[in-house]
Scaffold this motif. Structure first.
Motif, PDB file in Angstrom:
ATOM      1  N   VAL A 149      -6.338  -5.439  -2.041  1.00  0.00           N
ATOM      2  CA  VAL A 149      -6.178  -6.746  -1.421  1.00  0.00           C
ATOM      3  C   VAL A 149      -5.800  -7.758  -2.492  1.00  0.00           C
ATOM      4  O   VAL A 149      -6.526  -7.917  -3.478  1.00  0.00           O
ATOM      5  CB  VAL A 149      -7.482  -7.180  -0.720  1.00  0.00           C
ATOM      6  CG1 VAL A 149      -7.363  -8.594  -0.197  1.00  0.00           C
ATOM      7  CG2 VAL A 149      -7.811  -6.214   0.422  1.00  0.00           C
ATOM      8  N   PRO A 150      -4.657  -8.461  -2.347  1.00  0.00           N
ATOM      9  CA  PRO A 150      -4.255  -9.449  -3.342  1.00  0.00           C
ATOM     10  C   PRO A 150      -5.235 -10.613  -3.402  1.00  0.00           C
ATOM     11  O   PRO A 150      -6.152 -10.718  -2.581  1.00  0.00           O
ATOM     12  CB  PRO A 150      -2.878  -9.911  -2.837  1.00  0.00           C
ATOM     13  CG  PRO A 150      -2.420  -8.844  -1.901  1.00  0.00           C
ATOM     14  CD  PRO A 150      -3.666  -8.301  -1.292  1.00  0.00           C
ATOM     15  N   ASP A 151      -5.017 -11.514  -4.352  1.00  0.00           N
ATOM     16  CA  ASP A 151      -5.905 -12.657  -4.478  1.00  0.00           C
ATOM     17  C   ASP A 151      -5.777 -13.549  -3.245  1.00  0.00           C
ATOM     18  O   ASP A 151      -4.784 -13.541  -2.530  1.00  0.00           O
ATOM     19  CB  ASP A 151      -5.584 -13.451  -5.750  1.00  0.00           C
ATOM     20  CG  ASP A 151      -4.214 -14.092  -5.694  1.00  0.00           C
ATOM     21  OD1 ASP A 151      -4.095 -15.189  -5.124  1.00  0.00           O
ATOM     22  OD2 ASP A 151      -3.256 -13.475  -6.198  1.00  0.00           O
ATOM     23  N   GLU A 152      -6.838 -14.345  -3.004  1.00  0.00           N
ATOM     24  CA  GLU A 152      -6.925 -15.129  -1.771  1.00  0.00           C
ATOM     25  C   GLU A 152      -5.794 -16.139  -1.649  1.00  0.00           C
ATOM     26  O   GLU A 152      -5.350 -16.447  -0.539  1.00  0.00           O
ATOM     27  CB  GLU A 152      -8.287 -15.839  -1.712  1.00  0.00           C
ATOM     28  CG  GLU A 152      -8.613 -16.423  -0.363  1.00  0.00           C
ATOM     29  CD  GLU A 152     -10.064 -16.849  -0.254  1.00  0.00           C
ATOM     30  OE1 GLU A 152     -10.403 -17.488   0.744  1.00  0.00           O
ATOM     31  OE2 GLU A 152     -10.854 -16.535  -1.170  1.00  0.00           O
ATOM     32  N   GLY A 153      -5.301 -16.651  -2.777  1.00  0.00           N
ATOM     33  CA  GLY A 153      -4.211 -17.612  -2.723  1.00  0.00           C
ATOM     34  C   GLY A 153      -2.962 -17.023  -2.092  1.00  0.00           C
ATOM     35  O   GLY A 153      -2.338 -17.630  -1.217  1.00  0.00           O
ATOM     36  N   ARG A 154      -2.580 -15.827  -2.511  1.00  0.00           N
ATOM     37  CA  ARG A 154      -1.391 -15.180  -1.937  1.00  0.00           C
ATOM     38  C   ARG A 154      -1.632 -14.719  -0.505  1.00  0.00           C
ATOM     39  O   ARG A 154      -0.688 -14.521   0.253  1.00  0.00           O
ATOM     40  CB  ARG A 154      -0.980 -13.981  -2.805  1.00  0.00           C
ATOM     41  CG  ARG A 154      -0.352 -14.363  -4.117  1.00  0.00           C
ATOM     42  CD  ARG A 154       0.564 -13.263  -4.636  1.00  0.00           C
ATOM     43  NE  ARG A 154      -0.148 -12.048  -5.002  1.00  0.00           N
ATOM     44  CZ  ARG A 154      -0.023 -10.876  -4.374  1.00  0.00           C
ATOM     45  NH1 ARG A 154       0.738 -10.764  -3.328  1.00  0.00           N
ATOM     46  NH2 ARG A 154      -0.681  -9.824  -4.790  1.00  0.00           N
ATOM     47  N   LEU A 155      -2.891 -14.542  -0.164  1.00  0.00           N
ATOM     48  CA  LEU A 155      -3.219 -14.047   1.169  1.00  0.00           C
ATOM     49  C   LEU A 155      -3.306 -15.138   2.224  1.00  0.00           C
ATOM     50  O   LEU A 155      -3.461 -14.829   3.403  1.00  0.00           O
ATOM     51  CB  LEU A 155      -4.578 -13.328   1.122  1.00  0.00           C
ATOM     52  CG  LEU A 155      -4.585 -11.861   0.714  1.00  0.00           C
ATOM     53  CD1 LEU A 155      -6.024 -11.389   0.582  1.00  0.00           C
ATOM     54  CD2 LEU A 155      -3.868 -11.026   1.744  1.00  0.00           C
ATOM     55  N   GLY A 156      -3.213 -16.394   1.840  1.00  0.00           N
ATOM     56  CA  GLY A 156      -3.490 -17.499   2.757  1.00  0.00           C
ATOM     57  C   GLY A 156      -2.795 -17.398   4.099  1.00  0.00           C
ATOM     58  O   GLY A 156      -3.417 -17.556   5.160  1.00  0.00           O
ATOM     59  N   ALA A 157      -1.501 -17.120   4.085  1.00  0.00           N
ATOM     60  CA  ALA A 157      -0.730 -17.093   5.328  1.00  0.00           C
ATOM     61  C   ALA A 157      -1.202 -15.980   6.252  1.00  0.00           C
ATOM     62  O   ALA A 157      -1.449 -16.198   7.447  1.00  0.00           O
ATOM     63  CB  ALA A 157       0.755 -16.941   5.016  1.00  0.00           C
ATOM     64  N   VAL A 158      -1.325 -14.765   5.719  1.00  0.00           N
ATOM     65  CA  VAL A 158      -1.656 -13.638   6.588  1.00  0.00           C
ATOM     66  C   VAL A 158      -3.116 -13.671   7.024  1.00  0.00           C
ATOM     67  O   VAL A 158      -3.445 -13.254   8.138  1.00  0.00           O
ATOM     68  CB  VAL A 158      -1.309 -12.299   5.910  1.00  0.00           C
ATOM     69  CG1 VAL A 158      -2.238 -11.988   4.745  1.00  0.00           C
ATOM     70  CG2 VAL A 158      -1.334 -11.162   6.934  1.00  0.00           C
ATOM     71  N   ILE A 159      -4.018 -14.177   6.192  1.00  0.00           N
ATOM     72  CA  ILE A 159      -5.416 -14.276   6.604  1.00  0.00           C
ATOM     73  C   ILE A 159      -5.553 -15.279   7.748  1.00  0.00           C
ATOM     74  O   ILE A 159      -6.283 -15.043   8.715  1.00  0.00           O
ATOM     75  CB  ILE A 159      -6.318 -14.677   5.422  1.00  0.00           C
ATOM     76  CG1 ILE A 159      -6.407 -13.526   4.416  1.00  0.00           C
ATOM     77  CG2 ILE A 159      -7.716 -15.050   5.903  1.00  0.00           C
ATOM     78  CD1 ILE A 159      -7.007 -12.250   4.984  1.00  0.00           C
ATOM     79  N   SER A 160      -4.824 -16.382   7.678  1.00  0.00           N
ATOM     80  CA  SER A 160      -4.858 -17.351   8.782  1.00  0.00           C
ATOM     81  C   SER A 160      -4.276 -16.749  10.050  1.00  0.00           C
ATOM     82  O   SER A 160      -4.807 -16.948  11.154  1.00  0.00           O
ATOM     83  CB  SER A 160      -4.101 -18.623   8.395  1.00  0.00           C
ATOM     84  OG  SER A 160      -4.795 -19.339   7.397  1.00  0.00           O
TER      85      SER A 160
END
Length: 373
Positions: free
Chosen positions: A75-86
């Motif tokens: 799992v990449p860092d939370e910053g790069r994940l922002g769009a898909v996590i939302s």
């Protein structure tokens, strides 16, 4: 497994943070609205997060290199994940809204082993000694809760789309979400239609009509759409999206066929629903279509007479379960599940999806179609 748990934790956190921002908006109108937020939290606190996982792996299937989706390694860092996590969290909120409305339509008193939304509102009415019918209040309040959750799912998706790599990706992801929303609503209507029009339709059409409900009410929305929304958000091209659709639709059908078996034979401690609940609710599923097709006239008439009786006793449920099993319908459903899973996995062969992400999708396919009774 650890990777999936990490992703699920991030989705949980995103939903919690979102609800914290909406609570003061709601309660500033009146403290009487606090239950809307409290019940939202309750219905969003559990579940297996399959839709979130499919959305993430759809996103992760796109691109290459350590700086973007597609590595499948962690799992990449939370910053790069922002769009898909939302986006994944928005899908979970949409799912909660659908469940609230579905329980009203089905007159189902439980959800995940606890009271469904309309029953919670009924309890509020009784506890406070309010005027009028507690049943009418419960249904009306739960409809509004479902509507609120639908609106919130849109708001959270929009927050994710603002983090998309470009406007084209954001627009494509939005289009896929909108299509999903239309299809699942249409599928829900087809479901309630079949419950009432079933015995007026030609016998030869019942299987295909039940399968049509599965495709639009569940298969697309549970597996295919989350995959495609995640991939579109990452900027996937048409061939890539088509490969995910070819994988997601048969897997989604297999997922719902397993769910239909659980709805008739499932253990309440596992499913969170009373055993045989689909029989009480009168679900006209592929399982029931296959059972009727194999039964003799007397058995078919007996099944038709009892199916949909909300007051079925455990002994009657057991008799219906035995009749369905004896008809060979359960074995036929298991064969259908296996063939649809095989079709889904075959769609990954030669696709533009990396081997590592393919491996994760294969694992997910196993998880969602081999759930225990």
């Amino acid at each position: 497994m650890a990777e999936s748990n990490q992703l699920i934790d991030l989705v949980h956190s995103r939903i919690d943070d979102f609800l914290k921002t909406r609570q003061p908006i709601v309660t500033s109108i009146s403290p009487d609205l606090t239950p809307l937020v409290d019940f939202s939290r309750q219905f969003l606190s559990g579940g297996k997060r399959f839709r979130a996982l499919f959305c993430y792996w759809g996103w992760q299937s796109v691109g290459t290199g350590a700086g973007g989706p597609g590595t499948g390694a962690s799992v990449p860092d939370e910053g790069r994940l922002g769009a898909v996590i939302s986006a994944a969290a928005a899908l979970e909120i949409f799912h909660a809204a659908a469940l609230v409305h579905d329980d009203i339509i089905d007159n189902s008193d439980t959800r995940r082993g606890a009271a469904s939304a309309h029953k919670l509102f009924e309890g509020m009415h009784s506890d406070n000694g309010w005027a009028g019918s507690r049943f009418e209040f419960g249904r009306a309040a739960a409809i509004l809760l479902g509507d609120l959750l639908l609106g919130w799912s849109d708001e959270l998706l929009d927050e994710g789309l603002e983090l998309a790599p470009d406007s084209s990706a954001a627009r494509n992801a939005r289009d896929e979400f909108n299509r999903m929303r239309t299809e699942v609503t249409a599928g829900q209507y087809l479901d309630i239609l079949e419950e009432r029009a079933w015995l007026t339709q030609p016998e030869a059409e019942l299987f295909d009509r039940a399968l049509r409900v599965i495709v639009f009410k569940s298969a697309k929305y549970s597996v295919q759409a989350p995959l495609v929304i995640g991939a579109a958000l990452a900027g996937a091209g048409r061939d890539h999206l088509d490969a995910l659709r070819a994988f997601g639709l048969p897997l989604g059908i297999a997922f719902q066929l397993r769910d239909d078996l659980l709805g008739v034979f499932g253990d309440a401690s596992v499913t969170g629903k009373p055993s045989g609940d689909d029989l009480r609710e009168g679900k006209r599923t592929v399982l029931i279509a296959l059972a009727r097709e194999a039964m003799r006239d007397a058995g078919r008439r007996h099944l038709d007479a009892l199916l949909g009786d909300s007051l079925l006793e455990p002994a009657q449920i057991a008799l219906l379960q035995a009749a369905i099993t004896d008809s060979g319908a359960v074995e036929a459903i298991e064969d259908l599940i296996a063939s649809h899973v095989a079709e889904a996995l075959a769609a990954l062969e030669g696709s533009p999806i990396s081997a590592e992400v393919t491996g994760r999708l294969v694992e997910l396919a196993e998880t969602v179609t081999r759930r225990a009774f």
